[in-house]
Design a protein around this motif. Structure first.
Motif, PDB file in Angstrom:
ATOM      1  N   PHE A   1     -15.679  -4.043   7.498  1.00  0.00           N
ATOM      2  CA  PHE A   1     -14.552  -4.355   6.631  1.00  0.00           C
ATOM      3  C   PHE A   1     -14.042  -3.069   6.001  1.00  0.00           C
ATOM      4  O   PHE A   1     -14.814  -2.235   5.511  1.00  0.00           O
ATOM      5  CB  PHE A   1     -14.955  -5.359   5.543  1.00  0.00           C
ATOM      6  N   LEU A   2     -12.728  -2.907   6.035  1.00  0.00           N
ATOM      7  CA  LEU A   2     -12.099  -1.720   5.500  1.00  0.00           C
ATOM      8  C   LEU A   2     -11.822  -1.888   4.007  1.00  0.00           C
ATOM      9  O   LEU A   2     -11.946  -2.987   3.455  1.00  0.00           O
ATOM     10  CB  LEU A   2     -10.789  -1.440   6.245  1.00  0.00           C
ATOM     11  N   ASP A   3     -11.456  -0.796   3.368  1.00  0.00           N
ATOM     12  CA  ASP A   3     -11.140  -0.878   1.945  1.00  0.00           C
ATOM     13  C   ASP A   3     -10.050  -1.917   1.725  1.00  0.00           C
ATOM     14  O   ASP A   3      -9.084  -2.003   2.499  1.00  0.00           O
ATOM     15  CB  ASP A   3     -10.666   0.479   1.424  1.00  0.00           C
ATOM     16  N   PRO A   4     -10.170  -2.701   0.672  1.00  0.00           N
ATOM     17  CA  PRO A   4      -9.122  -3.713   0.418  1.00  0.00           C
ATOM     18  C   PRO A   4      -7.804  -3.045   0.103  1.00  0.00           C
ATOM     19  O   PRO A   4      -7.757  -1.874  -0.286  1.00  0.00           O
ATOM     20  CB  PRO A   4      -9.669  -4.472  -0.807  1.00  0.00           C
ATOM     21  N   PRO A   5      -6.706  -3.767   0.287  1.00  0.00           N
ATOM     22  CA  PRO A   5      -5.397  -3.202  -0.050  1.00  0.00           C
ATOM     23  C   PRO A   5      -5.355  -2.744  -1.501  1.00  0.00           C
ATOM     24  O   PRO A   5      -6.016  -3.321  -2.375  1.00  0.00           O
ATOM     25  CB  PRO A   5      -4.430  -4.373   0.194  1.00  0.00           C
ATOM     26  N   GLU A   6      -4.592  -1.694  -1.747  1.00  0.00           N
ATOM     27  CA  GLU A   6      -4.455  -1.184  -3.108  1.00  0.00           C
ATOM     28  C   GLU A   6      -3.882  -2.271  -4.018  1.00  0.00           C
ATOM     29  O   GLU A   6      -2.937  -2.964  -3.647  1.00  0.00           O
ATOM     30  CB  GLU A   6      -3.529   0.030  -3.130  1.00  0.00           C
TER      31      GLU A   6
END
Length: 389
Positions: A108-113
Motif C-alpha cells: 500500500f502506497l502513502d495515502p493521498p495528501e
C-alpha cells in the motif's frame, strides 16, 4: 440554567470584509466561495472579495437558470448556484487508497495528501443546514467517513444570510432560511448594497474560533439600526418565498402511498438524468471503482452516484428498481420520508436546486402536493402498497 451569552454582533465595512478574507488566508485557510463561471455561480477560489459575484443576481424557475447584472454592488445578491459545500467536503471523485503489486507482493502506497483547512465563504443558510445533515450521515454514525470527517473538522464556515431568494426556494417550509439557525463560525447579513455610503455587513460569531478571527479585523459594534435593518432584510426575503412544501405528517404520507399513480405520471416526464441528485446539497450516494494500470498500480476511487442510475440498485444479477417511476419514488421518499427513519431529520433543505436544474422542470413540491391531495381518495391498481419496479 442559561448558557453563556452569545457574543455581540458587529459591523464590517467593505474594507473589513476584505480584511476578514485576508485574516483567514493569513491563518493558512484555503478560501473558497461563490464565483461566476460558465454562466453560473460556482464554488471557486477567493483571493479578494472582488472575486465574489459583485452585482450579479440569479433568475430561477423550474428548468430555468440565468445570471443577470444588477445596478448595485451586492456581494451576496443571489440565492444558490448548482454547487454547494458538498462538492468541497465530499468531492465528486477522490482516491480512497492506492497500492502497487510487484514481485508477488502488494504494497500500500502513502495515502493521498489531505486537503488543506478550508474556509467556505458566503454559504447560504439552507446549505449550512445541508452540512448539518451530512454531518449526521457521514460523521455522526457508528462508522464515520474519515475523509469527510477530517475536511469538516478543519472547515471554517462563513454564512451569508439570504436577502435574495429565487422563485425555486422553499426553505421557509423546512425552517432552513432565509436566516441562519444552525451553528457556524461566522454569520453575516449584507445591508444596503444599493447605497454605497451605507453598504455594510452585520456579523455574528457562532464559535470561539469565529470570534477570534472576527476580533482580528476592523469592525464597529452593531447598533439597533443595524439589527433592525437585518430583521427587515430577512422579513422581506421571507415574504418573497412563495413556494411551499407541506411537511405535516409527510414521512407517513409518502410511506402509505408507495403505489400512488402519481409516481407513474411523473415518470412520463422524468429523463432519469440524475441532475437533481448531482445538485442536491445532501445527496451522499457513491460508487467505488478499482482502477489498475500496466505497472501494477491499483487505485480505489470513489465517485458520486445517483439513485436514478439503472445500475444503482443492482443486486444478484439485475437492478431492483427497473422503472423510472420506482427510481423517482425512491429519491423523493428517501429525501422526505425514510431519511427520518435513518437519520432523524429530513434529507431536504428547501434550496430548490432540484427544481431549477431539472431539464423538464419537475417540481418536488408539486409532486408531494399531488400525492397529498389524493391521499385516501385514490387507490392504485392492486392496492396503494403495490410495488413499482
Amino acid at each position: 440554567m442559561r448558557g453563556p451569552a452569545a457574543p455581540p454582533a458587529v459591523v464590517l465595512e467593505l474594507d473589513g470584509l476584505e480584511a476578514l478574507l485576508a485574516e483567514l488566508q493569513r491563518r493558512r485557510y484555503r478560501t473558497l466561495g461563490p464565483t461566476v463561471r460558465d454562466g453560473t455561480l460556482t464554488v471557486g477560489p477567493l483571493r479578494t472579495i472582488a472575486d465574489l459575484p459583485v452585482g450579479w443576481h440569479d433568475e430561477q424557475a423550474p428548468g430555468s437558470y440565468r445570471l443577470a447584472r444588477g445596478d448595485d454592488h451586492a456581494h451576496f445578491g443571489w440565492a444558490v448556484g448548482p454547487s454547494s459545500p458538498r462538492s468541497v467536503l465530499f468531492p465528486a471523485q477522490e482516491t480512497v487508497w492506492r497500492a502497487r503489486q510487484a514481485a508477488g507482493a502488494v504494497r500500500f502506497l502513502d495515502p493521498p495528501e489531505p486537503d488543506p483547512p478550508t474556509a467556505l465563504f458566503g454559504i447560504r443558510p439552507c446549505d449550512l443546514a445541508a452540512v448539518a445533515v451530512l454531518d449526521r450521515v457521514l460523521a455522526g454514525g457508528a462508522v464515520a467517513d474519515a475523509r469527510y470527517a477530517a475536511r469538516r473538522r478543519h472547515a471554517f464556515l462563513v454564512v451569508a444570510e439570504c436577502g435574495a431568494p429565487s422563485a425555486s426556494c422553499f426553505c421557509t417550509s423546512l425552517g432552513t432560511g432565509p436566516a441562519a439557525h444552525q451553528p457556524a463560525d461566522l454569520v453575516l447579513c449584507e445591508l444596503d448594497p444599493g447605497q454605497p455610503a451605507r453598504h455594510r455587513f452585520l456579523v455574528r460569531p457562532g464559535s470561539d474560533h469565529g470570534a477570534a478571527v472576527l476580533a482580528a479585523v476592523p469592525h464597529r459594534p452593531a447598533t439597533d439600526d443595524d439589527r433592525s435593518r437585518r430583521a427587515t432584510v430577512l422579513a422581506d426575503a421571507e415574504r418573497r418565498i412563495h413556494r411551499r412544501l407541506d411537511t405535516d405528517g409527510l414521512p407517513d404520507l409518502l410511506a402509505r402511498n408507495l403505489g400512488h399513480p402519481r409516481w407513474a405520471e411523473v415518470a412520463r416526464r422524468c429523463l432519469s438524468c440524475g441532475n437533481c441528485t448531482m445538485v442536491c446539497p445532501t445527496c451522499f450516494c457513491s460508487d467505488l471503482d478499482d482502477v489498475t494500470d500496466l505497472a501494477g498500480t491499483v487505485e480505489r476511487r470513489r465517485r458520486w452516484a445517483s439513485c436514478f442510475e439503472l445500475g444503482h440498485s443492482y443486486l444478484h444479477g439485475g437492478p431492483v428498481r427497473t422503472s423510472l417511476a420506482s427510481r423517482y419514488r425512491q429519491w423523493a421518499t428517501h429525501k422526505l420520508s425514510t431519511w427520518h427513519d435513518q437519520f432523524g431529520t429530513s434529507g431536504c433543505v428547501g434550496c430548490g436546486r432540484c427544481i431549477t436544474w431539472c431539464p423538464v422542470g419537475i417540481d418536488l413540491t408539486d409532486e408531494v402536493a399531488a400525492v397529498r391531495a389524493a391521499d385516501g381518495a385514490v387507490d392504485a391498481p392492486g392496492g396503494r402498497s403495490e410495488a413499482i419496479s
